[in-house]
Design a protein around this motif. Structure first.
Motif, short mmCIF file in Angstrom:
data_model
loop_
_atom_site.label_atom_id
_atom_site.label_comp_id
_atom_site.label_asym_id
_atom_site.label_seq_id
_atom_site.Cartn_x
_atom_site.Cartn_y
_atom_site.Cartn_z
N ALA A 1 0.68 -1.26 -0.07
CA ALA A 1 0.11 -0.16 0.04
C ALA A 1 0.80 1.12 -0.02
N ALA A 2 1.89 1.17 0.47
CA ALA A 2 2.99 2.26 0.40
C ALA A 2 3.60 2.52 -0.99
N LYS A 3 3.55 1.50 -1.86
CA LYS A 3 4.14 1.62 -3.08
C LYS A 3 3.33 2.35 -4.33
N THR A 4 2.65 3.41 -3.99
CA THR A 4 1.75 4.00 -4.98
C THR A 4 2.29 5.46 -5.19
N LEU A 5 1.81 5.99 -6.62
CA LEU A 5 2.26 7.36 -6.90
C LEU A 5 1.57 8.29 -5.84
N ASP A 6 0.51 7.94 -5.41
CA ASP A 6 -0.35 9.06 -4.32
C ASP A 6 0.65 9.08 -2.87
N VAL A 7 0.86 7.95 -2.49
CA VAL A 7 1.94 8.08 -1.20
C VAL A 7 3.02 8.54 -1.59
N PHE A 8 3.80 8.50 -2.73
CA PHE A 8 4.92 8.97 -3.03
C PHE A 8 4.86 10.64 -3.23
N GLU A 9 3.83 11.18 -3.71
CA GLU A 9 3.54 12.62 -3.74
C GLU A 9 3.46 13.12 -2.18
N VAL A 10 2.37 12.31 -1.51
CA VAL A 10 2.28 12.88 -0.25
C VAL A 10 3.57 12.98 0.62
N LEU A 11 4.51 11.89 0.33
CA LEU A 11 5.62 11.79 1.04
C LEU A 11 6.55 13.07 0.65
N LEU A 12 6.63 13.00 -0.53
CA LEU A 12 7.72 14.33 -0.95
C LEU A 12 7.16 15.52 -0.56
N GLU A 13 5.83 16.00 -0.46
CA GLU A 13 5.34 17.32 0.25
C GLU A 13 6.05 17.47 1.54
N GLU A 14 5.65 16.20 2.27
CA GLU A 14 6.04 16.45 3.54
C GLU A 14 7.49 16.52 3.83
N VAL A 15 8.37 15.72 2.78
CA VAL A 15 9.85 15.89 3.07
C VAL A 15 10.23 17.38 2.51
N ALA A 16 9.54 17.91 1.70
CA ALA A 16 9.68 19.33 1.30
C ALA A 16 9.50 20.24 2.48
N GLN A 17 8.58 20.13 3.42
CA GLN A 17 8.16 20.93 4.55
C GLN A 17 9.43 20.90 5.84
N PHE A 18 10.38 19.95 5.65
CA PHE A 18 11.45 19.97 6.26
C PHE A 18 12.61 20.54 5.76
N GLU A 19 12.55 21.11 4.56
CA GLU A 19 13.63 21.70 3.86
C GLU A 19 14.75 20.96 3.58
N LEU A 20 14.53 19.61 3.32
CA LEU A 20 15.65 18.62 3.05
C LEU A 20 16.51 19.30 1.77
N SER A 21 17.88 19.37 2.09
CA SER A 21 18.47 19.86 0.92
C SER A 21 19.48 18.83 0.37
N ARG A 22 20.25 19.05 -0.66
CA ARG A 22 20.75 17.89 -1.22
C ARG A 22 21.92 17.47 -0.63
N SER A 23 22.43 18.28 0.62
CA SER A 23 23.48 17.45 1.60
C SER A 23 22.92 16.67 2.68
N ASP A 24 21.44 16.78 2.74
CA ASP A 24 20.68 15.98 3.74
C ASP A 24 20.41 14.59 3.33
N VAL A 25 19.90 13.78 4.45
CA VAL A 25 19.67 12.34 3.92
C VAL A 25 18.20 11.86 4.54
#
Ligand code: GLY
Length: 349
Positions: free
Chosen positions: A70-94
């Motif tokens: 259930a985690a391997k969908t484009l919907d979950v992927f999009e939500v995950l990326l939006e949440e990651v973006a909220q934390f301002e993850l940069s290229r040097s982060d992990v």
């Protein structure tokens, strides 16, 4: 012990040990020294456990995604990326994936694509994740049209396989992992009789060593890496038919076990191997208590159709098959012949 996936300056260690997850801070300090933010993605049940200490000086966030496929969908992927973006993850982060094979596929794909690629640590907590999914850089999500149809190659900076996490797996999860382990044992030429004194940990090490060697030699599956798809033509077909019906009847490794039993019968029917090879396969599958029966709800015609459209098939019927020279990819197998062997195999059951 550590197994190295040797990819030049992108080489990394797969740490195989009790308590390996506690090496996360040291790994980040060593391989992502300039990281200031770490986002750890896991399932709600794992997130409830209190061991995620990374390092002082790093902002640490934990996100959760659904369990299993259930985690391997484009919907979950999009939500995950939006949440990651909220934390301002940069290229040097992990980004860190902690969970089963589906989760590490999803988090790997997020790491491959967010900002066109950020550092990734995988901490697989299931057998299938430790022996296969989290190693080698294949990442992606499913479409309704098929599994893993969208993805990217993106190698982690390290993989921590903690043996403590695989001691209490639910039975079907354990069996699913054993399907991939059986594949590796068979590819390595092993017999069931040799398995008697081999521990589960030794089997994980054997599987990881095989996978690391193959990935090191053929990262992007130009040749030898395709051998890791042994048993997968039929397995993917069953999974694809199940996915199209929105059902989750078989775990991946359970499907692989059936696929292995079929592939060796196909090889025997083509005169590539004799019956002793069929017996060797069956005995290994039996040792691991893996069943070989194709469930009745998969019509042979649907399986043939799905196999013909396997994404690795180059528009024909393609199988990894045993032969006099060992295992190899065989293209353009006659569909009627495959159908006949499949029907005969089903008749055995
Ligand atoms: N699971 C097969 C591979 O990683 O190539």
């Amino acid at each position: 012990m550590n197994v190295v996936v040797d990819l030049g300056d992108r080489s990394y260690d797969v740490v195989l040990a009790e308590g390996a997850r506690h090496q996360l801070a040291a790994l980040i300090a060593r391989r992502a020294a300039s990281a200031r933010v770490a986002v750890l993605v896991t399932t709600p049940s794992i997130a409830a456990q209190p061991w995620f200490n990374i390092a002082s000086g790093i902002d640490q966030h934990v996100l959760t995604v659904p369990d299993g496929e259930a985690a391997k969908t484009l919907d979950v992927f999009e939500v995950l990326l939006e949440e990651v973006a909220q934390f301002e993850l940069s290229r040097s982060d992990v980004l860190i994936g902690v969970g089963g094979g589906a989760l590490t596929d999803l988090v790997g794909f997020a790491a491959a694509t967010y900002l066109r690629g950020v550092s990734l640590v995988q901490i697989p907590t299931t057998l299938v994740g430790q022996v296969d999914a989290a190693i080698g850089g294949k990442t992606g999500v499913n479409l309704r049209s098929g599994k893993n149809l969208v993805g990217a190659f993106h190698q982690p900076i390290g993989v921590l396989c903690d043996f403590e996490t695989i001691t209490t797996l639910p039975e079907r999860e354990r069996l699913s992992g054993l399907g991939e382990v059986a594949k590796c044992w068979i590819l390595e030429g092993g017999f069931a009789a040799e398995l008697t004194d081999v521990s589960l940990h030794d089997l994980v090490v054997m599987s990881v060593k095989l996978k690391a060697a193959i990935v090191g030699a053929d990262e992007h599956e130009g040749g030898r890496r395709a051998l890791l798809n042994y048993g997968h033509t039929l397995a993917h077909a069953m999974e694809k038919v199940a996915l199209a019906r929105d059902r989750d009847e078989l775990r991946h490794g359970e499907a692989v076990a059936i696929g292995l039993a079929f592939a060796v019968r196909l090889a025997a029917a083509l005169g590539r191997v004799d019956d002793s090879e069929v017996v060797r396969h069956d005995e290994v599958l039996d040792f691991f208590a893996l069943q070989r029966r194709i469930p009745e709800y998969f019509p042979t015609s649907s399986l043939l159709e799905a196999m013909a459209h396997d994404k690795k098939a180059h528009h024909d019927l393609t199988f990894v098959l045993a032969g006099a020279e060992g295992f190899e990819t065989v293209h353009d197998v006659d569909p009627q012949f495959v159908s006949d062997v499949l029907e005969k195999f089903r008749g055995e059951q």
